[in-house]
Scaffold this motif. Structure first.
Motif, PDB file in Angstrom:
ATOM      1  N   GLY A 280      14.858  34.956 -29.242  1.00 53.18           N
ATOM      2  CA  GLY A 280      15.862  34.566 -28.203  1.00 53.18           C
ATOM      3  C   GLY A 280      15.544  35.196 -26.928  1.00 53.18           C
ATOM      4  N   GLY A 281      16.573  34.942 -25.879  1.00 52.46           N
ATOM      5  CA  GLY A 281      16.340  35.276 -24.517  1.00 52.46           C
ATOM      6  C   GLY A 281      16.428  36.842 -24.476  1.00 52.46           C
ATOM      7  N   LYS A 282      15.716  37.378 -23.449  1.00 48.89           N
ATOM      8  CA  LYS A 282      15.813  39.009 -23.211  1.00 48.89           C
ATOM      9  C   LYS A 282      17.020  38.860 -21.996  1.00 48.89           C
ATOM     10  N   ILE A 283      17.501  40.288 -21.912  1.00 48.06           N
ATOM     11  CA  ILE A 283      18.452  40.350 -21.024  1.00 48.06           C
ATOM     12  C   ILE A 283      18.239  41.519 -20.006  1.00 48.06           C
ATOM     13  N   SER A 284      18.394  41.688 -18.989  1.00 45.28           N
ATOM     14  CA  SER A 284      18.175  42.645 -17.779  1.00 45.28           C
ATOM     15  C   SER A 284      19.542  43.265 -17.526  1.00 45.28           C
ATOM     16  N   VAL A 285      19.940  44.464 -17.869  1.00 45.87           N
ATOM     17  CA  VAL A 285      21.313  45.102 -17.380  1.00 45.87           C
ATOM     18  C   VAL A 285      21.296  45.132 -15.994  1.00 45.87           C
ATOM     19  N   ARG A 286      20.239  45.397 -15.136  1.00 46.68           N
ATOM     20  CA  ARG A 286      20.213  45.420 -13.693  1.00 46.68           C
ATOM     21  C   ARG A 286      20.508  44.204 -13.305  1.00 46.68           C
ATOM     22  N   LYS A 287      19.943  43.129 -13.537  1.00 46.44           N
ATOM     23  CA  LYS A 287      20.229  41.848 -12.940  1.00 46.44           C
ATOM     24  C   LYS A 287      21.769  41.199 -13.309  1.00 46.44           C
ATOM     25  N   PHE A 288      21.932  41.644 -14.501  1.00 45.45           N
ATOM     26  CA  PHE A 288      23.392  41.252 -15.192  1.00 45.45           C
ATOM     27  C   PHE A 288      24.302  42.012 -13.934  1.00 45.45           C
ATOM     28  N   ILE A 289      24.126  43.239 -13.822  1.00 44.30           N
ATOM     29  CA  ILE A 289      25.238  44.073 -12.793  1.00 44.30           C
ATOM     30  C   ILE A 289      25.137  43.356 -11.489  1.00 44.30           C
ATOM     31  N   GLU A 290      24.020  43.275 -11.157  1.00 41.75           N
ATOM     32  CA  GLU A 290      23.658  42.887  -9.692  1.00 41.75           C
ATOM     33  C   GLU A 290      24.417  41.390  -9.326  1.00 41.75           C
ATOM     34  N   GLY A 291      24.324  40.489 -10.397  1.00 40.61           N
ATOM     35  CA  GLY A 291      24.756  39.204 -10.405  1.00 40.61           C
ATOM     36  C   GLY A 291      26.307  39.387 -10.417  1.00 40.61           C
ATOM     37  N   ILE A 292      26.973  39.976 -10.994  1.00 36.92           N
ATOM     38  CA  ILE A 292      28.376  40.024 -11.233  1.00 36.92           C
ATOM     39  C   ILE A 292      28.940  40.654  -9.678  1.00 36.92           C
ATOM     40  N   MET A 293      28.022  41.393  -9.186  1.00 43.90           N
ATOM     41  CA  MET A 293      28.574  42.132  -7.644  1.00 43.90           C
ATOM     42  C   MET A 293      28.445  40.991  -6.602  1.00 43.90           C
ATOM     43  N   MET A 294      27.310  40.391  -6.850  1.00 45.13           N
ATOM     44  CA  MET A 294      27.133  39.033  -5.863  1.00 45.13           C
ATOM     45  C   MET A 294      28.215  38.054  -6.112  1.00 45.13           C
ATOM     46  N   GLU A 295      28.632  37.959  -7.237  1.00 47.91           N
ATOM     47  CA  GLU A 295      29.825  36.880  -7.533  1.00 47.91           C
ATOM     48  C   GLU A 295      31.114  37.370  -6.833  1.00 47.91           C
ATOM     49  N   MET A 296      31.130  38.884  -6.972  1.00 51.32           N
ATOM     50  CA  MET A 296      32.471  39.302  -6.536  1.00 51.32           C
ATOM     51  C   MET A 296      32.378  39.219  -4.740  1.00 51.32           C
ATOM     52  N   LYS A 297      30.932  39.393  -4.430  1.00 50.52           N
ATOM     53  CA  LYS A 297      31.020  39.495  -2.845  1.00 50.52           C
ATOM     54  C   LYS A 297      31.281  37.922  -2.337  1.00 50.52           C
ATOM     55  N   ASN A 298      30.546  36.895  -3.097  1.00 49.94           N
ATOM     56  CA  ASN A 298      30.691  35.537  -2.775  1.00 49.94           C
ATOM     57  C   ASN A 298      32.247  35.292  -2.469  1.00 49.94           C
ATOM     58  N   GLU A 299      33.209  35.835  -3.573  1.00 54.41           N
ATOM     59  CA  GLU A 299      34.454  35.299  -3.676  1.00 54.41           C
ATOM     60  C   GLU A 299      35.358  36.020  -2.848  1.00 54.41           C
ATOM     61  N   SER A 300      34.755  37.003  -2.253  1.00 53.01           N
ATOM     62  CA  SER A 300      35.755  38.081  -1.151  1.00 53.01           C
ATOM     63  C   SER A 300      35.988  36.922   0.065  1.00 53.01           C
TER      64      SER A 300
END
Length: 300
Positions: A280-300
């Motif tokens: 299966g695919g591999k995950i990156s905790v760092r990218k996941f957290i950064e991605g969520i924070m970026m989404e929050m920034k884009n929605e603000s």
């Protein structure tokens, strides 16, 4: 469904027999074992297995006492008692205290497989009910208007939970860890935040552990926190991949497939689900957290 198991018995041969049955009949994954109640208590709190096979009579702390203590912690674990004790009063007490089923020693393979399958069916039903509850919750969270009035998501925690809800992992054990981790990052100055994400993510796990201990009086450890977070992120990856398989134009798939994950890994996970790949695919905790924070920034 592949549930996780933890086995508690002071007889090593019994633990081995139960592990062999679980492996041979593909009933799930054994993630830990213990021969005494004290160690079992700590492991179960940290590992949070879905099913615990536990002996009634144990050194240090008996099985019923362990079940009682763990039930108070609301770990969402199912308990199967194993014992030679046939006293109706003792068996009744075990059921009263939260044991799901009772297996008599000596171990009978047919009985073990049958009872574990019953517990798995119960888990499956709980998952279906939980999926409905999450869907209903998501509808409320994502709905922009109620009775003509706009809903206001006022806190950072609500905004994080909204994204986790879209990813289908709001009910996962690691979702609370993810929320708290992002809140910790948002509290930091920008240069500290960048250092934690780019160089010292292990330090971030330690900070979260410290917050649990000092602010919430919760005892856990860094390894358990990281394991819960990785499991939740893996579940999110599987959910996104399944959305892509069902509809490549799905809005959630498009929105998150390349922001909180490496899209190459999403494709790998899709191939794995389709049976085209053994991995299966591999995950990156760092990218996941950064991605969520970026989404929050884009929605603000």
């Amino acid at each position: 469904m592949n549930p996780s198991f933890y086995i508690v018995d002071d007889d090593k041969s019994i633990r081995k027999v139960l592990k062999n049955i679980i492996d041979q009949y593909n009933l799930g994954d054994v993630i830990g074992e213990a021969e005494d109640g004290i160690r079992a208590m700590e492991d179960i709190k940290n590992l949070r297995p879905q099913i615990v096979l536990i002996d009634l009579l144990l050194p240090g702390m008996d099985g019923i006492a362990i079940v009682c203590a763990l039930k108070d912690m609301d770990l969402h674990t199912n308990y199967i008692m194993i014992s030679q004790v046939t006293s109706k009063e003792m068996v009744s007490k075990a059921y009263t205290k939260g044991v799901e089923f009772y297996i008599n020693k000596p171990i009978n393979v047919v009985e073990v497989v049958s009872i574990i399958n019953k517990v798995k069916e119960k888990l499956k039903m709980k998952e279906v009910i939980h999926s409905f509850e999450k869907a209903i919750h998501s509808m409320h969270v994502l709905k922009e208007y109620t009775g003509g009035r706009e809903m206001n998501v006022t806190t950072e925690k609500d905004r994080i939970k909204k994204i986790l809800s879209q990813l289908g992992i709001l009910g996962e054990a690691g979702s609370n860890d993810i929320v708290e981790m992002i809140l910790i990052l948002l509290e930091q100055k920008e240069e500290v935040r960048g250092r934690l994400l780019n160089q010292k993510i292990s330090e971030l796990f330690a900070m979260l552990n410290q917050r649990y201990r000092e602010d919430y009086e919760i005892t856990t450890n860094v390894a358990a926190i990281e394991q819960r977070i990785r499991r939740a992120i893996n579940k999110a990856l599987k959910n996104i991949a399944n959305l892509g398989i069902e509809d490549y134009g799905n809005d959630t798939f498009i929105k998150y497939g390349n922001t909180i994950f490496d899209f190459k890994e999403v494709r790998n996970q899709m191939d794995h689900i389709r049976g085209k790949s053994n991995y299966g695919g591999k995950i990156s905790v760092r990218k996941f957290i950064e991605g969520i924070m970026m989404e929050m920034k884009n929605e603000s």
